[in-house]
Motif scaffolding. Structure first.
Motif, PDB file in Angstrom:
ATOM      1  N   GLU A 225     -14.480  14.102  36.292  1.00 26.30           N
ATOM      2  CA  GLU A 225     -13.137  14.372  35.662  1.00 26.30           C
ATOM      3  C   GLU A 225     -13.292  14.410  34.276  1.00 26.30           C
ATOM      4  O   GLU A 225     -13.709  13.350  33.762  1.00 26.30           O
ATOM      5  CB  GLU A 225     -12.251  13.695  36.446  1.00 26.30           C
ATOM      6  CG  GLU A 225     -10.863  13.854  35.912  1.00 26.30           C
ATOM      7  CD  GLU A 225      -9.628  12.956  36.387  1.00 26.30           C
ATOM      8  OE1 GLU A 225      -8.448  13.047  35.790  1.00 26.30           O
ATOM      9  OE2 GLU A 225     -10.046  12.171  37.087  1.00 26.30           O
ATOM     10  N   ILE A 226     -12.772  15.387  33.517  1.00 28.52           N
ATOM     11  CA  ILE A 226     -12.682  15.402  32.041  1.00 28.52           C
ATOM     12  C   ILE A 226     -11.428  14.595  31.680  1.00 28.52           C
ATOM     13  O   ILE A 226     -10.389  14.961  31.927  1.00 28.52           O
ATOM     14  CB  ILE A 226     -12.664  16.735  31.231  1.00 28.52           C
ATOM     15  CG1 ILE A 226     -13.998  17.428  31.726  1.00 28.52           C
ATOM     16  CG2 ILE A 226     -12.556  16.749  29.928  1.00 28.52           C
ATOM     17  CD1 ILE A 226     -15.170  16.875  31.286  1.00 28.52           C
ATOM     18  N   GLY A 240      -5.527  14.594  29.310  1.00 25.32           N
ATOM     19  CA  GLY A 240      -6.489  14.694  30.573  1.00 25.32           C
ATOM     20  C   GLY A 240      -5.534  15.489  31.541  1.00 25.32           C
ATOM     21  O   GLY A 240      -4.369  15.327  31.900  1.00 25.32           O
ATOM     22  N   ALA A 250     -19.158  18.346  29.393  1.00 23.29           N
ATOM     23  CA  ALA A 250     -18.499  17.291  28.497  1.00 23.29           C
ATOM     24  C   ALA A 250     -19.123  17.472  27.331  1.00 23.29           C
ATOM     25  O   ALA A 250     -18.757  17.402  26.103  1.00 23.29           O
ATOM     26  CB  ALA A 250     -18.266  16.243  29.188  1.00 23.29           C
ATOM     27  N   THR A 262     -16.424  10.450  29.009  1.00 25.60           N
ATOM     28  CA  THR A 262     -16.328  11.051  30.328  1.00 25.60           C
ATOM     29  C   THR A 262     -17.168  10.133  31.254  1.00 25.60           C
ATOM     30  O   THR A 262     -16.859   9.693  32.276  1.00 25.60           O
ATOM     31  CB  THR A 262     -17.040  12.300  30.548  1.00 25.60           C
ATOM     32  OG1 THR A 262     -16.266  13.054  29.648  1.00 25.60           O
ATOM     33  CG2 THR A 262     -16.777  12.926  31.896  1.00 25.60           C
ATOM     34  N   HIS A 265     -15.183   7.047  31.927  1.00 27.36           N
ATOM     35  CA  HIS A 265     -13.744   7.093  32.746  1.00 27.36           C
ATOM     36  C   HIS A 265     -14.228   7.152  34.137  1.00 27.36           C
ATOM     37  O   HIS A 265     -13.627   6.815  34.922  1.00 27.36           O
ATOM     38  CB  HIS A 265     -13.079   8.323  32.117  1.00 27.36           C
ATOM     39  CG  HIS A 265     -11.962   8.878  33.171  1.00 27.36           C
ATOM     40  ND1 HIS A 265     -10.881   8.212  32.948  1.00 27.36           N
ATOM     41  CD2 HIS A 265     -12.179   9.643  34.050  1.00 27.36           C
ATOM     42  CE1 HIS A 265      -9.966   8.776  33.833  1.00 27.36           C
ATOM     43  NE2 HIS A 265     -10.695   9.704  34.214  1.00 27.36           N
ATOM     44  N   ASN A 266     -15.416   7.959  34.590  1.00 28.19           N
ATOM     45  CA  ASN A 266     -15.650   8.066  35.809  1.00 28.19           C
ATOM     46  C   ASN A 266     -16.607   7.047  36.412  1.00 28.19           C
ATOM     47  O   ASN A 266     -16.856   6.902  37.617  1.00 28.19           O
ATOM     48  CB  ASN A 266     -16.826   9.383  35.986  1.00 28.19           C
ATOM     49  CG  ASN A 266     -15.815  10.695  35.797  1.00 28.19           C
ATOM     50  OD1 ASN A 266     -15.208  11.157  36.635  1.00 28.19           O
ATOM     51  ND2 ASN A 266     -15.439  11.054  34.599  1.00 28.19           N
TER      52      ASN A 266
END
Length: 442
Positions: A225-226, A240, A250, A262, A265-266
């Motif tokens: 997910e960006i 987002g 990305a 990115t 975040h993931n």
């Protein structure tokens, strides 16, 4: 009145006081009488006089012997030796002087005083000190030179909403397909094509902690997910929207800063340092160290990457190494098999680079550093020491102290690889706490 024979001769011939030189021949000893005494040949003793005593033999005469000419080997006046004269004449010493034959000399005829023995302890100490100073100056100079070549172009302070830092150090290592600095001939030789811009060809997280290093490959086709981010150049914040795409997209969208954002975040894992190297730099390092030895278990061939390998042990040059780590279409597992080859090669590269044979050999060290540092891009806070720590941690992966794996995958979505959330969560927890990694990847 009678006089002792020779008493008058001492005054006449001793030490040059008379008119005749010391070197004159000794005259026969004649005893002198009174009037009418023996004044000349044929005269006998006078009335009432004792007959003259016979003269002493020459060798018992109290008179001093005549002075010899130089080189005759006879003792001079005043010599303390009872034998022949030995005061350095035969060794070029000046008459009457010399350190060997005169009083106060060494007692060794004509010899010079012995030279003092060399102080080897002092010499060794100064030699070692000089070598240490030279080594120190060279090391400091090399460090300053190499540190100045690092391209600190990534600003991690632009990354927002970052996870909390854990124990150990996490590096995000990226291999890009940048053709920067490559000629058309180089592109053709290395099978890189001529695409504009640059994209990520490989991505890995290297964790260096107390329980050994762990190398985790992130497949470029991973579904991620960006998140919201701040543009690295514009400074504008982008919200987002829950958009999912491949991980390498990305990087293509906004460069290293968005890629770090990115990944964090993931995964929930904070990235401490960013390291990126392009095609030319990668091949240059391999050639600079004289190639990398690999054991390829199975032969494979790929026209797109230029790979054409036979099974068995072999030494790969820069061109072959680049083809090896880029090949994916020749494998059933595609990108997952490629990441395994990338891990295997990078560990072997670090293992053969971070060795005394390279580090203390200037003919290998400087070309290797020059080839890599010219194309190496790092974050603003990364120094040469951090880079060295990263290489030694990479070396530890193959040294039995570390582990290499792929990010755990549970399936695919739209052709993209979906990570196993439960395994990823457990893996990140172990890395944050610097615990031994028990999670296995694909």
């Amino acid at each position: 009145m009678n006089e002792w024979p020779g008493s008058d001769n001492r005054d006449r011939y001793g030490h040059g006081s008379g008119a005749e030189p010391e070197g004159a021949r000794a005259m026969p000893h004649v005893r002198r009488g009174g009037p009418g005494g023996p004044g000349g040949p044929g005269h006998g003793p006078g009335p009432g006089q004792q007959p003259p005593e016979p003269p002493l033999p020459p060798h018992l005469s109290p008179r001093r012997p005549s002075v010899p000419h130089q080189g005759q080997g006879q003792a001079p006046y005043g010599s303390s030796h009872s034998g022949g004269y030995d005061d350095g004449y035969n060794t070029g010493q000046v008459y009457g002087g010399g350190r060997g034959g005169g009083q106060g000399g060494s007692g060794q005829g004509g010899g010079r005083a012995p030279r003092p023995a060399p102080n080897w302890g002092r010499r060794i100490k100064w030699t070692v000190l000089t070598l240490v100073v030279v080594l120190l100056v060279t090391s400091v100079g090399t460090y300053i030179w190499a540190d100045g070549k690092l391209r600190r172009e990534v600003d991690l302070s632009k990354v927002i909403d970052r996870p909390e830092a854990g124990d150990g150090t996490n590096y995000l290592i990226v291999g890009s397909d940048s053709r920067e600095g490559m000629s058309d001939e180089d592109k053709k030789k290395l099978h890189t094509g001529s695409a504009e811009g640059k994209r990520t060809d490989s991505m890995m997280i290297l964790h260096d902690g107390g329980n050994g290093p762990t190398l985790i490959s992130l497949p470029r086709d991973s579904d991620v997910e960006i998140p919201s981010f701040v543009g690295s150049k514009s400074g504008k914040k982008y919200a987002g929207k829950g958009r999912h795409t491949k991980l390498n997209a990305a990087y293509a969208e906004d460069g290293p800063e968005l890629l770090v954002r990115t990944v964090e975040h993931n995964t929930g894992l904070r990235i401490d340092h960013y390291v990126e190297i392009g095609f030319a730099g990668f091949a240059g390092i391999v050639d600079a160290i004289g190639g990398v030895e690999m054991d390829i278990p199975k032969a494979f061939k790929d026209k797109k990457s230029g790979a054409d390998f036979q099974a068995g042990k072999q030494t790969l040059n820069g061109e072959q190494a680049l083809a090896f780590v880029r090949t994916r279409y020749a494998f059933a597992g595609s990108d997952l098999d490629r990441t395994k080859n990338q891990q295997k090669f990078l560990a072997a590269l670090a293992n053969q680079t971070a060795t005394p044979g390279t580090i203390i050999n200037p003919f290998k060290l400087y070309p290797t550093m020059g080839a890599g540092l010219d194309t190496l891009i790092v974050d603003n806070d990364m120094g040469l020491w951090d880079l060295g720590q990263m290489f030694f941690a990479m070396k530890g992966v193959t040294g039995g102290d570390g582990k290499s794996m792929n990010m755990p995958v549970s399936g695919s979505r739209g052709g993209n690889l979906v990570w196993d959330k439960s395994k990823v969560s457990k893996l990140v927890e172990q890395l944050k706490n610097d615990e031994p990694v028990t999670v296995s990847g694909n």
